[in-house]
Scaffold this motif. Structure first.
Motif: not given
Length: 97
Positions: A23-26, A31-32, A36-38, A54-58
């Protein structure tokens, strides 16, 4: 803006991690391009004991909401979660010439 989500597992919670991994991986995949990495941190025996995502967020609020909704977080896996703004300086494929 990029954010690093740095998580440390609770001691003796490897089974919680393994039970919730699909569930975590899905969730991360959802995020598409904003993912950026995990990957997991490893202990001396090479068993996972934390996560770096690492994510891109507003903004920080959006990054925190994403971290809070992670199946690992909902399962109570993490002892600590730190979210920090992050700048990708080197080997960033989005800024490569």
């Amino acid at each position: 803006m990029l954010f690093a989500i740095i998580c440390t597992d609770k001691p003796d919670h490897l089974q919680v991690r393994m039970d919730n991994r699909p569930a975590h991986v899905e969730y991360l995949k959802s995020l598409g391009a904003d993912l950026k990495g995990a990957g997991p941190f490893l202990d001396a025996d090479k068993k996972p004991n934390g996560s770096l995502v690492i994510i891109n967020a507003a903004d920080m609020a959006a990054a925190k909401a994403f971290a809070d909704d992670d199946p690992y977080a909902k399962a109570g896996l993490f002892q600590t979660v730190e979210i920090r703004p992050w700048s990708w300086l080197l080997n960033n494929p989005e800024t490569a010439a």
